[in-house]
Design an enzyme around this catalytic site. Structure first.
Site, PDB file in Angstrom:
ATOM      1  CE  LYS A  16      -2.336  -0.912   3.828  1.00  0.00           C
ATOM      2  NZ  LYS A  16      -1.678  -2.146   4.271  1.00  0.00           N
ATOM      3  NE  ARG A  92      -4.306  -1.674  10.282  1.00  0.00           N
ATOM      4  CZ  ARG A  92      -3.322  -1.053   9.668  1.00  0.00           C
ATOM      5  NH1 ARG A  92      -3.494   0.141   9.185  1.00  0.00           N
ATOM      6  NH2 ARG A  92      -2.155  -1.639   9.530  1.00  0.00           N
ATOM      7  NE  ARG A 126       7.934  -3.287   6.103  1.00  0.00           N
ATOM      8  CZ  ARG A 126       6.653  -2.902   6.090  1.00  0.00           C
ATOM      9  NH1 ARG A 126       6.104  -2.464   4.980  1.00  0.00           N
ATOM     10  NH2 ARG A 126       5.923  -2.961   7.173  1.00  0.00           N
ATOM     11  NE  ARG A 155       6.434  -0.774  10.324  1.00  0.00           N
ATOM     12  CZ  ARG A 155       5.296  -0.624   9.647  1.00  0.00           C
ATOM     13  NH1 ARG A 155       5.312  -0.016   8.480  1.00  0.00           N
ATOM     14  NH2 ARG A 155       4.161  -1.062  10.129  1.00  0.00           N
ATOM     15  NE  ARG A 166       2.153  -4.846  11.440  1.00  0.00           N
ATOM     16  CZ  ARG A 166       3.133  -4.639  10.555  1.00  0.00           C
ATOM     17  NH1 ARG A 166       4.298  -5.251  10.700  1.00  0.00           N
ATOM     18  NH2 ARG A 166       2.945  -3.828   9.548  1.00  0.00           N
TER      19      ARG A 166
END
Ligand code: AMP
Length: 211
Positions: A16, A92, A126, A155, A166
């Site tokens: 996104k 969400r 990532r 992160r 998540r």
């Protein structure tokens, strides 16, 4: 023509952020992203809102959703200042989707479709360069410069345990939002497992068709 009002839906790691940056540049709209807004306000005191934890960061580091009141206020404020926009990371859950319906109309609702196996792989690999903010992937897109490679950071919520939480929060809370837009006949599904340029070609033509 007024600037397009675009919603981009997809699981964490679906792309996104990458696609929103391209949309912003191509269509000259604001990028409204609750994830970044909350990351910039992780230590904000929200204890007066009768929440379980006192700051957004405590929810985020656990992979849980920040309470609706906090997030709705951020989006309401950002939307009131935007002409066109791409909204990323919100809604969400169904309650947020209802709030959004009261705040604005939408021209395009995109859904980046990526399998769960691929999402885990993308998120846990990532890494970010803290000096430039550039995003890399250890396998798909490693930096060429060994100096950059040495300073990469993960992160806080991209660790394997938090990623699993998540994704389960996504399945439970956000999947119904996707079904809601699908039932309304508004959902534009894009295959998010293609190469980034191919995803972009599909995203761009979908917006041009609908805006
Ligand atoms: P993201 O960068 O979109 O993956 O968001 C990172 C984290 O911010 C999420 O795991 C949540 O803790 C929080 N967050 C972002 N957007 C929302 C939202 N719309 N509602 C609740 N929490 C959110």
């Amino acid at each position: 023509m007024a600037q397009p009002r675009i919603l981009i839906l997809g699981a964490p790691g679906a792309g996104k952020g990458t696609q929103s940056a391209k949309i912003t540049a191509e269509f000259d709209v604001d990028h409204i992203t609750t994830g970044d807004a909350l990351r910039n306000n992780k230590e904000m005191d929200i204890s007066d809102m009768d929440t379980e934890y006192d700051t957004p960061g405590e929810y985020m580091d656990r992979g849980e959703l920040v309470p609706d009141d906090v997030v709705n206020a951020i989006v309401d404020e950002a939307l009131s200042q935007a002409d066109g926009f791409v909204l990323d990371g919100y809604p969400r859950n169904l309650e947020q989707a209802e709030e959004l319906e009261d705040m604005t109309e939408l021209d395009v609702v995109l859904y980046l479709d990526v399998s769960e196996e691929e999402l885990v792989h993308r998120l846990t690999g990532r890494r970010m360069d803290p000096e430039t903010g550039d995003i890399y992937h250890l396998e798909y897109n490693p930096p060429e410069d060994p100096e950059v490679e040495d300073r990469l950071v993960q992160r806080d919520d991209d660790t394997e345990e938090t990623v699993k939480e998540r994704l389960s929060v996504f399945q439970e809370n956000t999947q119904p939002v996707i079904e809601h837009y699908e039932e309304q006949g508004d959902l534009e599904r894009v295959d998010g497992e293609q190469a980034p340029d191919e995803v972009w070609a599909d995203v761009k033509s979908t917006i041009e068709r609908n805006a």
